[in-house]
Scaffold this motif. Structure first.
Motif: not given
Length: 257
Positions: A7, A12, A78
């Motif tokens: 990610v 986020y 993440k």
């Protein structure tokens, strides 16, 4: 299971509930609690994580199972299975089994040697690892490292996973800092005394690093001014009630803001 997904910071999520579908049991979750502080957990499915939570009162670690939304709260997070290229992840059922078996355990927390990232990576890989604190950068033996310090440097001491102490290095192995007696995380304003101590006494085997983090934004004052003003305050034994964190007090000595 796909271990390659990641990610990016722009992705986020701040709302966790809608994102759990992207997570896979066994994933490592990195929670960004502050600019320079992260918390780690292992996702076990159903929107829950298992993690090492540290008491601010006694620095004792407790293994807990909590909803990811509770752990993240208003922070960002993440998926970060960052060691997958170097270390083969354990089978998911083993990660979940071992994580669940640890629930309720009390763990001796050690920022350098066993923090929340060590706990999470040990479950995923069978080996406790953490690059939050690089031992080469955060020496526990201070005396041999003072040669790297320069008068006027800001010293960040890592007292606990979520608490740092700050001081100004003034040469000769010594620092000047604000010392608070009977420190309490619950009190915004506390009385602090400005003292001069050997760096070794302030660090006491904890991790530390030079962190002149504001130098790019604020030009440091001349070293002689930093030392002169810090020394004058220490000699006066000034005791003040401070609502600012120690990092701001140290930064004011170096940068004058």
């Amino acid at each position: 299971m796909d271990h390659k997904h990641s990610v990016q910071k722009s992705e986020y999520p701040t709302e966790v509930s809608q994102d759990c579908a992207q997570l896979e049991p066994g994933d490592l979750i990195e929670v960004f609690e502050a600019e320079d502080r992260q918390h780690w957990a292992v996702y076990v499915g159903g929107g829950d994580v298992i993690h090492l939570a540290v008491s601010k009162l006694n620095q004792e670690g407790n293994v807990l199972k909590d909803p990811l939304s509770k752990v993240v709260h208003t922070s960002k997070y993440k998926v970060n299975n960052k060691y997958d290229m170097e270390h083969k992840p354990r089978p998911v059922h083993e990660i979940i089994q071992d994580a669940t078996a640890k629930l309720g355990n009390k763990v001796a927390f050690d920022l350098l040697n066993y923090n929340c990232e060590h706990f999470a990576t040990e479950l995923r890989y069978g080996k406790a690892m953490s690059d939050q604190v690089q031992k080469s950068e955060y020496p526990t033996e201070v005396s041999q490292d003072c040669a790297q310090l320069e008068p006027g440097d800001l010293i960040e001491v890592f007292e606990a996973e979520d608490r740092e102490h700050w001081a100004v290095y003034v040469g000769g192995g010594e620092v000047i800092h604000v010392c608070v007696q009977n420190f309490s995380m619950s009190k915004l304003i506390q009385e602090g005394e400005i003292l001069k101590h050997p760096l070794s006494k302030v660090v006491k085997g904890k991790g530390y690093k030079i962190n002149n983090k504001y130098d790019m934004e604020h030009k440091p004052r001349p070293v002689q001014e930093i030392i002169r003003d810090a020394t004058a305050q220490a000699k006066a034994g000034i005791a003040q009630r401070r609502s600012h964190p120690a990092s701001q007090v140290a930064a004011k000595s170096r940068a004058g803001f």
